[in-house]
Design a protein around this motif. Structure first.
Motif, PDB file in Angstrom:
ATOM      1  N   MET A   7      46.107 -24.984  -0.896  1.00 16.96           N
ATOM      2  CA  MET A   7      45.693 -25.993   0.071  1.00 16.96           C
ATOM      3  C   MET A   7      44.174 -26.140   0.131  1.00 16.96           C
ATOM      4  O   MET A   7      43.663 -27.233   0.359  1.00 16.96           O
ATOM      5  CB  MET A   7      46.252 -25.661   1.450  1.00 16.96           C
ATOM      6  CG  MET A   7      47.751 -25.815   1.515  1.00 16.96           C
ATOM      7  SD  MET A   7      48.369 -25.329   3.137  1.00 16.96           S
ATOM      8  CE  MET A   7      50.131 -25.387   2.837  1.00 16.96           C
ATOM      9  N   LEU A   8      43.451 -25.044  -0.079  1.00 17.23           N
ATOM     10  CA  LEU A   8      41.987 -25.096  -0.076  1.00 17.23           C
ATOM     11  C   LEU A   8      41.433 -25.710  -1.360  1.00 17.23           C
ATOM     12  O   LEU A   8      40.415 -26.396  -1.337  1.00 17.23           O
ATOM     13  CB  LEU A   8      41.408 -23.691   0.124  1.00 17.23           C
ATOM     14  CG  LEU A   8      41.693 -23.047   1.475  1.00 17.23           C
ATOM     15  CD1 LEU A   8      41.159 -21.614   1.496  1.00 17.23           C
ATOM     16  CD2 LEU A   8      41.092 -23.857   2.615  1.00 17.23           C
ATOM     17  N   ILE A   9      42.078 -25.451  -2.481  1.00 15.84           N
ATOM     18  CA  ILE A   9      41.604 -25.970  -3.763  1.00 15.84           C
ATOM     19  C   ILE A   9      41.884 -27.463  -3.903  1.00 15.84           C
ATOM     20  O   ILE A   9      41.110 -28.189  -4.520  1.00 15.84           O
ATOM     21  CB  ILE A   9      42.250 -25.196  -4.931  1.00 15.84           C
ATOM     22  CG1 ILE A   9      41.716 -23.762  -4.954  1.00 15.84           C
ATOM     23  CG2 ILE A   9      41.981 -25.881  -6.268  1.00 15.84           C
ATOM     24  CD1 ILE A   9      42.389 -22.878  -5.983  1.00 15.84           C
ATOM     25  N   PHE A  10      42.986 -27.921  -3.325  1.00 10.95           N
ATOM     26  CA  PHE A  10      43.381 -29.331  -3.445  1.00 10.95           C
ATOM     27  C   PHE A  10      43.432 -30.024  -2.082  1.00 10.95           C
ATOM     28  O   PHE A  10      44.473 -30.557  -1.687  1.00 10.95           O
ATOM     29  CB  PHE A  10      44.754 -29.439  -4.132  1.00 10.95           C
ATOM     30  CG  PHE A  10      44.778 -28.878  -5.516  1.00 10.95           C
ATOM     31  CD1 PHE A  10      44.201 -29.572  -6.570  1.00 10.95           C
ATOM     32  CD2 PHE A  10      45.362 -27.649  -5.764  1.00 10.95           C
ATOM     33  CE1 PHE A  10      44.207 -29.045  -7.850  1.00 10.95           C
ATOM     34  CE2 PHE A  10      45.374 -27.119  -7.044  1.00 10.95           C
ATOM     35  CZ  PHE A  10      44.792 -27.820  -8.097  1.00 10.95           C
ATOM     36  N   PRO A  11      42.298 -30.067  -1.366  1.00 12.09           N
ATOM     37  CA  PRO A  11      42.328 -30.676  -0.034  1.00 12.09           C
ATOM     38  C   PRO A  11      42.681 -32.164  -0.063  1.00 12.09           C
ATOM     39  O   PRO A  11      43.400 -32.644   0.809  1.00 12.09           O
ATOM     40  CB  PRO A  11      40.919 -30.446   0.503  1.00 12.09           C
ATOM     41  CG  PRO A  11      40.074 -30.269  -0.704  1.00 12.09           C
ATOM     42  CD  PRO A  11      40.955 -29.622  -1.728  1.00 12.09           C
ATOM     43  N   ASP A  12      42.175 -32.893  -1.056  1.00 12.71           N
ATOM     44  CA  ASP A  12      42.466 -34.333  -1.115  1.00 12.71           C
ATOM     45  C   ASP A  12      43.956 -34.583  -1.312  1.00 12.71           C
ATOM     46  O   ASP A  12      44.520 -35.523  -0.752  1.00 12.71           O
ATOM     47  CB  ASP A  12      41.666 -35.008  -2.234  1.00 12.71           C
ATOM     48  CG  ASP A  12      40.179 -35.004  -1.953  1.00 12.71           C
ATOM     49  OD1 ASP A  12      39.797 -34.865  -0.774  1.00 12.71           O
ATOM     50  OD2 ASP A  12      39.398 -35.125  -2.909  1.00 12.71           O
ATOM     51  N   HIS A  13      44.574 -33.740  -2.108  1.00 14.27           N
ATOM     52  CA  HIS A  13      46.009 -33.844  -2.354  1.00 14.27           C
ATOM     53  C   HIS A  13      46.788 -33.604  -1.057  1.00 14.27           C
ATOM     54  O   HIS A  13      47.699 -34.356  -0.707  1.00 14.27           O
ATOM     55  CB  HIS A  13      46.392 -32.823  -3.422  1.00 14.27           C
ATOM     56  CG  HIS A  13      47.688 -33.074  -4.085  1.00 14.27           C
ATOM     57  ND1 HIS A  13      47.927 -34.180  -4.856  1.00 14.27           N
ATOM     58  CD2 HIS A  13      48.839 -32.366  -4.062  1.00 14.27           C
ATOM     59  CE1 HIS A  13      49.167 -34.140  -5.299  1.00 14.27           C
ATOM     60  NE2 HIS A  13      49.744 -33.050  -4.829  1.00 14.27           N
ATOM     61  N   MET A  14      46.415 -32.554  -0.344  1.00 15.89           N
ATOM     62  CA  MET A  14      47.097 -32.226   0.906  1.00 15.89           C
ATOM     63  C   MET A  14      46.856 -33.302   1.960  1.00 15.89           C
ATOM     64  O   MET A  14      47.760 -33.667   2.704  1.00 15.89           O
ATOM     65  CB  MET A  14      46.644 -30.852   1.425  1.00 15.89           C
ATOM     66  CG  MET A  14      47.003 -29.689   0.521  1.00 15.89           C
ATOM     67  SD  MET A  14      48.751 -29.587   0.037  1.00 15.89           S
ATOM     68  CE  MET A  14      49.525 -29.319   1.618  1.00 15.89           C
TER      69      MET A  14
END
Length: 126
Positions: free
Chosen positions: A57-64
């Motif tokens: 969740m931290l690495i892919f914030p835009d995705h989340m």
């Protein structure tokens, strides 16, 4: 798949499944996945899986955040609202023994490279 076929499939799956004993202290989802991966969940696998979901969740914030926007039920969410929801999700998964929600399921699915299907108990007869 129509409703009757879906219920029949679910019933067939239940006939082949056996209950799994996992602690229910807020990590039951992570215990279950850990047990499925390595055959048991008593050596902290649940903590590793929870941490991996948090890192995802931290690495892919835009995705989340895109998922949070899409999950709004048609209601517009401002960037600030999305940030607040995202922050709460990240805080909950990292700091608390909170029950897994759809965002944890999504992160786990992405990490494992496998689809995760969620079924709810059905007490109707077919």
């Amino acid at each position: 798949m129509d409703d009757k076929a879906s219920k029949l499939l679910y019933r067939c799956l239940l006939d082949k499944m056996e209950p799994m004993d996992v602690p229910g202290e807020g990590n039951c989802y992570y215990h279950s996945i850990g047990a499925l991966l390595v055959g048991r969940s008593d050596k902290g696998q649940h903590l590793l899986l929870r941490a991996l979901c948090h890192v995802f969740m931290l690495i892919f914030p835009d995705h989340m955040k895109a998922i949070i926007r899409a999950d709004s039920g048609g209601e517009h969410r401002s960037d600030r609202q999305v940030e607040e929801i995202y922050g709460k999700i990240c805080f909950d998964i990292y700091r608390r023994k909170t029950y897994a929600e759809k965002f944890s399921l999504y992160a786990t699915s992405w990490i494992l490279g496998r689809p995760i299907h969620q079924y709810w108990a059905c007490f109707e007869t077919i």
